[in-house]
Design a protein around this motif. Structure first.
Motif, PDB file in Angstrom:
ATOM      1  N   PRO A  22       0.775  -1.102  -0.080  1.00 40.33           N
ATOM      2  CA  PRO A  22      -0.074   0.148   0.051  1.00 40.33           C
ATOM      3  C   PRO A  22       0.836   1.219   0.042  1.00 40.33           C
ATOM      4  O   PRO A  22       0.333   2.388  -0.627  1.00 40.33           O
ATOM      5  CB  PRO A  22      -0.811  -0.058   1.085  1.00 40.33           C
ATOM      6  N   ASN A  23       1.988   1.366   0.603  1.00 40.57           N
ATOM      7  CA  ASN A  23       2.910   2.436   0.421  1.00 40.57           C
ATOM      8  C   ASN A  23       3.265   2.696  -0.948  1.00 40.57           C
ATOM      9  O   ASN A  23       3.589   3.814  -1.125  1.00 40.57           O
ATOM     10  CB  ASN A  23       4.151   2.164   1.506  1.00 40.57           C
ATOM     11  N   TYR A  27       2.678   6.144  -3.277  1.00 40.54           N
ATOM     12  CA  TYR A  27       3.550   6.702  -4.280  1.00 40.54           C
ATOM     13  C   TYR A  27       3.316   6.680  -5.536  1.00 40.54           C
ATOM     14  O   TYR A  27       3.275   7.967  -6.197  1.00 40.54           O
ATOM     15  CB  TYR A  27       5.052   6.072  -3.982  1.00 40.54           C
ATOM     16  N   ARG A  28       2.809   5.674  -6.272  1.00 39.26           N
ATOM     17  CA  ARG A  28       2.707   5.426  -7.473  1.00 39.26           C
ATOM     18  C   ARG A  28       1.418   6.527  -7.865  1.00 39.26           C
ATOM     19  O   ARG A  28       1.100   6.971  -9.011  1.00 39.26           O
ATOM     20  CB  ARG A  28       2.027   4.310  -7.878  1.00 39.26           C
ATOM     21  N   ALA A  29       0.156   6.216  -7.027  1.00 36.72           N
ATOM     22  CA  ALA A  29      -1.010   7.133  -7.133  1.00 36.72           C
ATOM     23  C   ALA A  29      -0.919   8.480  -6.672  1.00 36.72           C
ATOM     24  O   ALA A  29      -1.803   9.422  -7.090  1.00 36.72           O
ATOM     25  CB  ALA A  29      -2.014   6.415  -6.468  1.00 36.72           C
ATOM     26  N   GLY A  30      -0.136   8.934  -6.089  1.00 38.25           N
ATOM     27  CA  GLY A  30      -0.120  10.308  -5.609  1.00 38.25           C
ATOM     28  C   GLY A  30      -1.228  10.700  -4.454  1.00 38.25           C
ATOM     29  O   GLY A  30      -1.575  11.720  -4.352  1.00 38.25           O
ATOM     30  N   VAL A  31      -1.243   9.429  -3.660  1.00 35.02           N
ATOM     31  CA  VAL A  31      -2.292   9.632  -2.750  1.00 35.02           C
ATOM     32  C   VAL A  31      -1.564   9.471  -1.302  1.00 35.02           C
ATOM     33  O   VAL A  31      -0.941   8.777  -1.212  1.00 35.02           O
ATOM     34  CB  VAL A  31      -3.161   8.499  -2.697  1.00 35.02           C
ATOM     35  N   PRO A  32      -1.956  10.309  -0.355  1.00 36.73           N
ATOM     36  CA  PRO A  32      -1.026  10.577   0.909  1.00 36.73           C
ATOM     37  C   PRO A  32      -1.275   8.851   1.701  1.00 36.73           C
ATOM     38  O   PRO A  32      -2.354   8.332   1.393  1.00 36.73           O
ATOM     39  CB  PRO A  32      -1.675  11.312   1.574  1.00 36.73           C
ATOM     40  N   GLN A  33      -0.125   8.457   2.301  1.00 32.85           N
ATOM     41  CA  GLN A  33      -0.408   7.244   2.967  1.00 32.85           C
ATOM     42  C   GLN A  33      -1.379   7.054   3.982  1.00 32.85           C
ATOM     43  O   GLN A  33      -1.861   6.181   4.241  1.00 32.85           O
ATOM     44  CB  GLN A  33       1.074   6.961   3.596  1.00 32.85           C
ATOM     45  N   SER A  34      -1.439   8.388   4.609  1.00 27.90           N
ATOM     46  CA  SER A  34      -2.665   8.376   5.630  1.00 27.90           C
ATOM     47  C   SER A  34      -4.059   8.182   5.073  1.00 27.90           C
ATOM     48  O   SER A  34      -4.867   7.586   5.770  1.00 27.90           O
ATOM     49  CB  SER A  34      -2.442   9.763   6.287  1.00 27.90           C
ATOM     50  N   ILE A  36      -4.843   6.286   2.220  1.00 26.47           N
ATOM     51  CA  ILE A  36      -4.688   4.873   2.243  1.00 26.47           C
ATOM     52  C   ILE A  36      -4.936   3.984   3.394  1.00 26.47           C
ATOM     53  O   ILE A  36      -5.601   3.085   3.480  1.00 26.47           O
ATOM     54  CB  ILE A  36      -3.472   4.284   1.338  1.00 26.47           C
ATOM     55  N   LYS A  37      -4.031   4.460   4.509  1.00 26.97           N
ATOM     56  CA  LYS A  37      -4.251   3.958   5.578  1.00 26.97           C
ATOM     57  C   LYS A  37      -5.664   3.913   6.292  1.00 26.97           C
ATOM     58  O   LYS A  37      -6.403   2.917   6.772  1.00 26.97           O
ATOM     59  CB  LYS A  37      -3.354   4.443   6.783  1.00 26.97           C
ATOM     60  N   SER A  38      -6.226   5.064   6.131  1.00 29.88           N
ATOM     61  CA  SER A  38      -7.695   5.316   6.622  1.00 29.88           C
ATOM     62  C   SER A  38      -8.649   4.378   5.862  1.00 29.88           C
ATOM     63  O   SER A  38      -9.574   3.764   6.351  1.00 29.88           O
ATOM     64  CB  SER A  38      -8.149   6.735   6.397  1.00 29.88           C
ATOM     65  N   ILE A  39      -8.418   4.269   4.427  1.00 31.14           N
ATOM     66  CA  ILE A  39      -9.321   3.333   3.626  1.00 31.14           C
ATOM     67  C   ILE A  39      -9.314   2.012   4.186  1.00 31.14           C
ATOM     68  O   ILE A  39      -9.989   1.267   4.571  1.00 31.14           O
ATOM     69  CB  ILE A  39      -9.041   3.476   2.290  1.00 31.14           C
ATOM     70  N   LEU A  40      -7.985   1.400   4.330  1.00 31.24           N
ATOM     71  CA  LEU A  40      -7.447   0.111   4.538  1.00 31.24           C
ATOM     72  C   LEU A  40      -7.911  -0.251   6.187  1.00 31.24           C
ATOM     73  O   LEU A  40      -8.453  -1.227   6.290  1.00 31.24           O
ATOM     74  CB  LEU A  40      -6.122  -0.250   4.734  1.00 31.24           C
ATOM     75  N   ASN A  41      -8.065   0.649   7.007  1.00 34.32           N
ATOM     76  CA  ASN A  41      -8.524   0.667   8.384  1.00 34.32           C
ATOM     77  C   ASN A  41     -10.110   0.947   8.590  1.00 34.32           C
ATOM     78  O   ASN A  41     -10.521   0.961   9.710  1.00 34.32           O
ATOM     79  CB  ASN A  41      -7.737   1.410   9.245  1.00 34.32           C
ATOM     80  N   ASP A  42     -10.823   0.889   7.328  1.00 36.18           N
ATOM     81  CA  ASP A  42     -12.211   1.182   7.386  1.00 36.18           C
ATOM     82  C   ASP A  42     -12.562   2.639   8.180  1.00 36.18           C
ATOM     83  O   ASP A  42     -13.607   2.729   8.662  1.00 36.18           O
ATOM     84  CB  ASP A  42     -13.095   0.053   8.036  1.00 36.18           C
ATOM     85  N   GLU A  43     -11.679   3.508   8.225  1.00 34.07           N
ATOM     86  CA  GLU A  43     -11.926   4.608   8.911  1.00 34.07           C
ATOM     87  C   GLU A  43     -12.705   5.725   7.850  1.00 34.07           C
ATOM     88  O   GLU A  43     -13.397   6.551   7.996  1.00 34.07           O
ATOM     89  CB  GLU A  43     -10.709   5.155   9.340  1.00 34.07           C
ATOM     90  N   SER A  44     -12.142   5.530   6.681  1.00 41.61           N
ATOM     91  CA  SER A  44     -12.826   6.297   5.403  1.00 41.61           C
ATOM     92  C   SER A  44     -13.548   4.999   4.790  1.00 41.61           C
ATOM     93  O   SER A  44     -12.915   4.552   3.883  1.00 41.61           O
ATOM     94  CB  SER A  44     -11.710   6.850   4.733  1.00 41.61           C
ATOM     95  N   GLN A  45     -14.936   4.933   4.923  1.00 45.00           N
ATOM     96  CA  GLN A  45     -15.493   3.974   4.503  1.00 45.00           C
ATOM     97  C   GLN A  45     -16.405   4.442   3.042  1.00 45.00           C
ATOM     98  O   GLN A  45     -16.712   3.425   2.297  1.00 45.00           O
ATOM     99  CB  GLN A  45     -16.738   3.622   5.116  1.00 45.00           C
ATOM    100  N   VAL A  50     -12.245  10.882  -6.833  1.00 51.50           N
ATOM    101  CA  VAL A  50     -10.950  11.086  -7.373  1.00 51.50           C
ATOM    102  C   VAL A  50     -10.075  10.437  -6.762  1.00 51.50           C
ATOM    103  O   VAL A  50      -8.887  10.012  -7.415  1.00 51.50           O
ATOM    104  CB  VAL A  50     -10.924  12.896  -7.031  1.00 51.50           C
ATOM    105  N   THR A  51     -10.138  10.236  -5.497  1.00 48.28           N
ATOM    106  CA  THR A  51      -9.191   9.235  -4.693  1.00 48.28           C
ATOM    107  C   THR A  51      -9.360   8.052  -5.492  1.00 48.28           C
ATOM    108  O   THR A  51      -7.892   7.392  -5.579  1.00 48.28           O
ATOM    109  CB  THR A  51      -9.556   9.235  -3.189  1.00 48.28           C
ATOM    110  N   ILE A  52     -10.401   7.593  -5.773  1.00 46.20           N
ATOM    111  CA  ILE A  52     -10.323   6.234  -6.328  1.00 46.20           C
ATOM    112  C   ILE A  52      -9.756   6.016  -7.577  1.00 46.20           C
ATOM    113  O   ILE A  52      -8.883   5.211  -7.981  1.00 46.20           O
ATOM    114  CB  ILE A  52     -11.702   5.488  -6.376  1.00 46.20           C
ATOM    115  N   LYS A  53      -9.989   7.072  -8.336  1.00 48.52           N
ATOM    116  CA  LYS A  53      -9.393   7.075  -9.879  1.00 48.52           C
ATOM    117  C   LYS A  53      -7.976   7.288  -9.609  1.00 48.52           C
ATOM    118  O   LYS A  53      -7.290   6.616 -10.492  1.00 48.52           O
ATOM    119  CB  LYS A  53     -10.001   8.457 -10.669  1.00 48.52           C
TER     120      LYS A  53
END
Length: 80
Positions: A22-23, A27-34, A36-45, A50-53
Motif C-alpha cells: 500500500p505504501n 507513491y505511484r498514485a500520488g495519494v497520501p499514505q494516511s 490509504i491507511k484510513s481506507i484500509l482501516n475502514d476509517e474512511s468508508q 477522485v481518490t479512487i481514480k
C-alpha cells in the motif's frame, strides 16, 4: 454483505496481485499514505471518486475494472 459502501479489501487484493505494498501504491498514485491507511482501516468508508481514480491510475487499471467485483455488483440500491 456489510453496510460499508467501500472496503479496503479491494485495494489490498489489487496490491497483492501486483506484488506492491500500500505504501508503494501511495507513491505511484500520488495519494497520501494516511489516506490509504484510513481506507484500509475502514476509517474512511466512502472515499471520493477522485481518490479512487488516482488509486486506479497507480494500479494501472480502469475505474470499471476496479468496481468489477461481486461485492460492488451486489450492492443494494441506496435510493429507490
Amino acid at each position: 454483505m456489510p453496510s460499508v459502501i467501500f472496503s479496503g479489501d479491494r485495494i489490498v487484493d489489487l496490491c497483492r496481485g501486483r506484488d506492491i505494498t500500500p505504501n508503494a501504491l501511495s507513491y505511484r498514485a500520488g495519494v497520501p499514505q494516511s489516506t490509504i491507511k484510513s481506507i484500509l482501516n475502514d476509517e474512511s468508508q466512502n472515499p471520493g471518486i477522485v481518490t479512487i481514480k488516482k488509486l486506479c491510475d497507480g494500479l494501472n487499471i480502469s475505474l470499471s475494472d476496479f468496481f468489477n467485483t461481486d461485492d460492488f455488483r451486489n450492492l443494494e440500491q441506496e435510493v429507490k
